[in-house]
Design an enzyme around this catalytic site. Structure first.
Site, PDB file in Angstrom:
ATOM      1  N   THR A   1       0.872  -1.175   0.000  1.00 35.32           N
ATOM      2  CA  THR A   1       0.000   0.000   0.000  1.00 35.32           C
ATOM      3  C   THR A   1       0.907   1.223   0.000  1.00 35.32           C
ATOM      4  O   THR A   1       1.680   1.426   0.953  1.00 35.32           O
ATOM      5  CB  THR A   1      -0.882   0.027   1.258  1.00 35.32           C
ATOM      6  OG1 THR A   1      -1.575  -1.207   1.337  1.00 35.32           O
ATOM      7  CG2 THR A   1      -1.886   1.166   1.198  1.00 35.32           C
TER       8      THR A   1
ATOM      9  N   LYS B   1      -7.712   1.490  -3.094  1.00 33.37           N
ATOM     10  CA  LYS B   1      -7.328   1.026  -1.756  1.00 33.37           C
ATOM     11  C   LYS B   1      -7.466   2.143  -0.715  1.00 33.37           C
ATOM     12  O   LYS B   1      -8.048   1.933   0.352  1.00 33.37           O
ATOM     13  CB  LYS B   1      -5.876   0.517  -1.811  1.00 33.37           C
ATOM     14  CG  LYS B   1      -5.214   0.271  -0.485  1.00 33.37           C
ATOM     15  CD  LYS B   1      -5.570  -1.070   0.099  1.00 33.37           C
ATOM     16  CE  LYS B   1      -5.030  -1.208   1.510  1.00 33.37           C
ATOM     17  NZ  LYS B   1      -5.414  -2.424   2.148  1.00 33.37           N
TER      18      LYS B   1
ATOM     19  N   LYS C   1      -1.269   5.214   8.403  1.00 33.50           N
ATOM     20  CA  LYS C   1      -0.522   5.325   7.136  1.00 33.50           C
ATOM     21  C   LYS C   1      -1.505   5.479   5.967  1.00 33.50           C
ATOM     22  O   LYS C   1      -1.346   6.359   5.119  1.00 33.50           O
ATOM     23  CB  LYS C   1       0.333   4.058   6.950  1.00 33.50           C
ATOM     24  CG  LYS C   1       0.929   3.909   5.559  1.00 33.50           C
ATOM     25  CD  LYS C   1       1.615   2.552   5.386  1.00 33.50           C
ATOM     26  CE  LYS C   1       1.700   2.184   3.926  1.00 33.50           C
ATOM     27  NZ  LYS C   1       2.244   0.865   3.675  1.00 33.50           N
TER      28      LYS C   1
HETATM   29  P1  NAD Z   1       6.186  -6.167   7.037  1.00 35.14           P
HETATM   30  O1  NAD Z   1       6.917  -5.073   7.685  1.00 35.14           O
HETATM   31  O2  NAD Z   1       5.858  -7.391   7.824  1.00 35.14           O
HETATM   32  O3  NAD Z   1       6.968  -6.616   5.711  1.00 35.14           O
HETATM   33  C1  NAD Z   1       7.716  -5.770   4.893  1.00 35.14           C
HETATM   34  C2  NAD Z   1       8.994  -6.486   4.546  1.00 35.14           C
HETATM   35  O4  NAD Z   1       9.733  -5.704   3.617  1.00 35.14           O
HETATM   36  C3  NAD Z   1       9.904  -6.721   5.754  1.00 35.14           C
HETATM   37  O5  NAD Z   1      10.173  -8.086   5.906  1.00 35.14           O
HETATM   38  C4  NAD Z   1      11.172  -5.938   5.416  1.00 35.14           C
HETATM   39  O6  NAD Z   1      12.358  -6.564   5.850  1.00 35.14           O
HETATM   40  C5  NAD Z   1      11.103  -5.909   3.908  1.00 35.14           C
HETATM   41  N1  NAD Z   1      11.882  -4.819   3.331  1.00 35.14           N
HETATM   42  C6  NAD Z   1      11.919  -3.520   3.695  1.00 35.14           C
HETATM   43  N2  NAD Z   1      12.770  -2.830   2.883  1.00 35.14           N
HETATM   44  C7  NAD Z   1      13.264  -3.725   1.998  1.00 35.14           C
HETATM   45  C8  NAD Z   1      14.192  -3.626   0.917  1.00 35.14           C
HETATM   46  N3  NAD Z   1      14.754  -2.471   0.583  1.00 35.14           N
HETATM   47  N4  NAD Z   1      14.490  -4.743   0.239  1.00 35.14           N
HETATM   48  C9  NAD Z   1      13.909  -5.930   0.575  1.00 35.14           C
HETATM   49  N5  NAD Z   1      13.030  -6.087   1.585  1.00 35.14           N
HETATM   50  C10 NAD Z   1      12.711  -4.983   2.296  1.00 35.14           C
HETATM   51  O7  NAD Z   1       4.832  -5.525   6.476  1.00 35.14           O
HETATM   52  P2  NAD Z   1       3.527  -6.265   5.958  1.00 35.14           P
HETATM   53  O8  NAD Z   1       2.509  -6.316   7.032  1.00 35.14           O
HETATM   54  O9  NAD Z   1       3.916  -7.507   5.254  1.00 35.14           O
HETATM   55  O10 NAD Z   1       2.965  -5.182   4.916  1.00 35.14           O
HETATM   56  C11 NAD Z   1       3.534  -5.001   3.653  1.00 35.14           C
HETATM   57  C12 NAD Z   1       2.665  -4.059   2.843  1.00 35.14           C
HETATM   58  O11 NAD Z   1       1.336  -4.581   2.773  1.00 35.14           O
HETATM   59  C13 NAD Z   1       2.540  -2.671   3.434  1.00 35.14           C
HETATM   60  O12 NAD Z   1       2.581  -1.757   2.392  1.00 35.14           O
HETATM   61  C14 NAD Z   1       1.176  -2.688   4.122  1.00 35.14           C
HETATM   62  O13 NAD Z   1       0.596  -1.416   4.198  1.00 35.14           O
HETATM   63  C15 NAD Z   1       0.407  -3.595   3.210  1.00 35.14           C
HETATM   64  N6  NAD Z   1      -0.723  -4.279   3.853  1.00 35.14           N
HETATM   65  C16 NAD Z   1      -0.580  -4.875   5.066  1.00 35.14           C
HETATM   66  C17 NAD Z   1      -1.663  -5.508   5.656  1.00 35.14           C
HETATM   67  C18 NAD Z   1      -1.525  -6.188   6.997  1.00 35.14           C
HETATM   68  O14 NAD Z   1      -2.551  -6.552   7.571  1.00 35.14           O
HETATM   69  N7  NAD Z   1      -0.314  -6.414   7.483  1.00 35.14           N
HETATM   70  C19 NAD Z   1      -2.892  -5.536   4.991  1.00 35.14           C
HETATM   71  C20 NAD Z   1      -3.010  -4.963   3.738  1.00 35.14           C
HETATM   72  C21 NAD Z   1      -1.901  -4.319   3.175  1.00 35.14           C
END
Ligand code: NAD
Length: 638
Positions: free
Chosen positions: A435, A510, A585
């Protein structure tokens, strides 16, 4: 491949099974090689017709190669078998619907998978040694590979008889029952093939065919119709027991050995399929309902164990012959929803996955389970099982068809995109599921486009639970071609993908959705807090609102009041779920977007301000976004 020989000889595309030591048992690779040849020859004018034959005298093909299916199934992995069946059935349908003549030459044993290969083509040839049967009920399975199509069209109740008993048909019976068309003595086959290669003219075959031999089964048709005319397995067993003929006694003995559930399902399938609207696809789709479930809920693994692995011939079937519940049959044949057999080719894709955190990890794991090759890169998160670890983001995208990113925010996305876009191969698609703000999504798409790549912004709804269960909703922006490429992957990771428009449209959908969500959650929480102060019981409040005009997803599905409505984070001390800071966010993204297009969003603005206060000053960080309710509970009007 050494088990199958595929070549063009004169006017003929020639497919020969060369695995005679294993009675030409059909492996997954042999199925796929056959399908590839059919695809290649469809538009090739040099190929006028196709011949499918097999080396060895004993068998054309004694069935599917079930060793690997058993090995994976017994270890609790049902996906290998399901994929094998899906892909094999697609090939069966292609054979049946092929626009050019196909000749199958079926000597010796032709059973199960062999019938799927040779039994649906336009010109099916048998000889003196042919022995055709559908023996699946003996191993706890049901006649498949389109076998139910042939059984449902056999004269009278012969289909039920053949399906339940696995009786072998000689050449006369096979032609009588509709499993073959022509009888040509085997010593004439080399001459037949040579003349077909030379002329490409199917008339050669019809001219060489001899009259069909007698069919012993035809003379038993009346008995078979009488004994197999019942509605269900129990009727058949009762009729066989009531008859004093030797034929009935022998048949009953066979049925008492075979799997009760398999036989009952076979009868039901044949009854449902029989009729003028029957097509091979309809039959295969119904068979797949059973195949999809048979390892987990049927007798298949036990049947193979008893017949093939341990060879003790003493299977312990799940049900008794005379007390099989009708519901067990219905359950096997229930429609499969999103797992319904589609006949679409599931191309194995090479996928690069960057960002394997809470969401990305399970999404990547589901892609691996579906058979795709996934290479992953993350700064910290561990690789899910089956994902190959790359040492850098650029290494993860090297040579892949699709790159999926699932990253924390737009800035990180932009910096990752800068690194990987130059390393991706032309024509590949970059699909960002994070997102992020609309501007970042559009900027990345512009870069990708300039590098000759497809680009999609495809944020998700459904949370970690949806990512694990493969039930996410994708909101997608970008070109139609890129969407079509990634659509099969969306179908694996989610239950719905909506193509919302051009680049940025997915993120727009979204943030608009989540702006509604944030506002509604606040409204629901403040209404609960007001109701408390008015002395209204929370359960009564839920009962009224959840069925009145104030209802919403936040009230009905994610109720912020503990102990009320369905289970939600409120029942778990407000542990997320969907964390307040993630909601903040998204609300910030919505207000940033609103500002950039001069949209008036007072409620969104207020929701952003409230979550900001909650997260930054009131201990809301790390709590579910529904924890707004305890916040309101403790506050007065100012
Ligand atoms: P998270 O923090 O668990 O995962 C993000 C991952 O990205 C981490 O493992 C981190 O190490 C990795 N990362 C960061 N910078 C990086 C880079 N430069 N290279 C490689 N890896 C890198 O977050 P999440 O909950 O998995 O969410 C991810 C996305 O999904 C976000 O944008 C969030 O808004 C969206 N989202 C999350 C949810 C939820 O319920 N968690 C629901 C819908 C959407």
């Amino acid at each position: 491949m050494s088990d199958i020989s595929i070549r063009i000889e004169g006017r003929v595309g020639h497919i020969t099974l060369t695995r005679s030591k294993a009675l030409n048992a059909l492996s997954y690779d042999m199925c796929m090689a056959t399908e590839k040849a059919l695809d290649a020859w469809r538009e090739n004018d040099d190929v006028a017709l196709i011949v499918i034959d097999a080396e060895g005298d004993k068998a054309f093909c004694a069935g599917g190669d079930i060793a690997e299916m058993y090995r994976t199934g017994i270890a609790g992995d049902f996906d290998y078998g399901r994929k094998f069946w899906r892909d094999e059935y697609r090939m069966n349908a292609k054979l049946a619907e092929y626009p050019k003549p196909i000749i199958s030459l079926m000597q010796g044993f032709t059973m199960g998978g062999g019938v799927g290969l040779g039994g649906h083509v336009s010109h099916r040839v048998v000889c003196e040694t042919s022995q055709i049967s559908m023996p699946e009920c003996g191993i706890g399975f049901v006649p498949d590979v389109g076998g139910s199509f042939l059984l449902a069209r056999a004269p009278g109740r012969l289909g039920e008889y053949l399906g339940l008993t696995a009786a072998r048909m000689g050449p006369g019976d096979a032609i009588y029952a509709g499993f073959a068309d022509h009888f040509i003595p085997q010593d004439r086959w080399p001459d037949l093939i040579a003349r077909l290669c030379e002329t490409g003219d199917i008339a050669v075959l019809t001219n060489m065919a001899s009259p069909a031999p007698e069919s012993p089964m035809a003379t038993q048709q009346d008995d078979i119709d009488g004994l197999f005319g019942g509605e269900a397995l129990q009727d058949v067993l009762n009729l066989l027991r009531a008859s004093d003929s030797d034929f009935a006694a022998k048949t009953l003995k066979t049925l008492m050995r075979n799997a009760p559930l398999s036989m009952a399902v076979t009868i039901e399938m044949i009854h449902r399929l029989r009729g003028p609207s029957l097509t091979i696809r309809k039959a295969l789709e119904m068979e797949y309902r059973v195949s999809h479930r048979i390892m987990e809920h049927g007798d298949f693994l036990e049947g193979i164990r008893a017949q093939i692995i341990d060879k003790d011939r003493n299977p312990q079937w799940r049900h008794e012959h005379d007390s099989l519940p009708a519901i067990a049959v219905s359950k096997m044949l229930m429609p499969l929803g999103k797992d319904t057999l589609s006949f679409k080719e599931e191309k194995t894709m090479k996928i690069g996955f960057i960002g394997l955190g809470n969401m990305g990890g399970p999404m990547a794991a589901n892609l691996v389970k579906a058979g795709h090759e996934v290479t992953g890169f993350d700064l910290t998160a561990p690789m899910p099982e089956g994902v190959s670890k790359a040492d850098s983001a650029t290494a993860a995208v090297n040579g892949v068809d699709v790159v999926i990113t699932m990253l924390p925010n737009g800035d990180i996305l932009r910096s990752v995109a800068d690194q990987i876009i130059p390393a991706m191969r032309q024509g590949a698609v970059l699909c960002d599921c994070s997102t992020v703000d609309v501007d970042s999504a559009r900027a990345v798409a512009t870069l990708a486009d300039a590098a000759g790549l497809g680009a999609l912004d495809a944020p998700v709804s459904g949370g970690v639970g949806g990512a694990m269960a493969g039930t996410l909703t994708f909101m997608v922006g970008g070109g139609a071609e890129a969407f079509a490429t990634v659509e099969p992957l969306f179908a694996i990771m989610g239950q719905k993908a909506v193509h919302c428009g051009a680049s940025g449209a997915g993120q727009a959908a979204k943030i608009c959705n989540n702006m509604i969500l944030g506002v509604t959650m606040i409204a629901t929480c403040e209404a609960f807090a007001l109701a408390d102060k008015l002395g209204l019981d929370r359960q009564k409040m839920f009962d009224v609102v959840s069925t009145s005009s104030g209802y919403s997803w936040t009230m009905n599905a994610y109720c912020p009041a503990p102990g009320v409505g369905p289970q939600s984070p409120a029942d778990n001390d407000y542990k997320p779920g969907f964390a307040s800071e993630l909601m903040l966010k998204d609300l910030r993204l919505s207000q940033q977007a609103a500002e950039s297009v001069d949209a008036d969003t007072p409620m969104g603005q207020m929701a952003k301000a409230l979550y900001e206060q909650f997260v930054e000053n009131e201990g809301g960080k790390g709590m579910d976004f529904s924890a707004m309710l305890p916040r309101f509970e403790n506050r007065g009007r100012d």
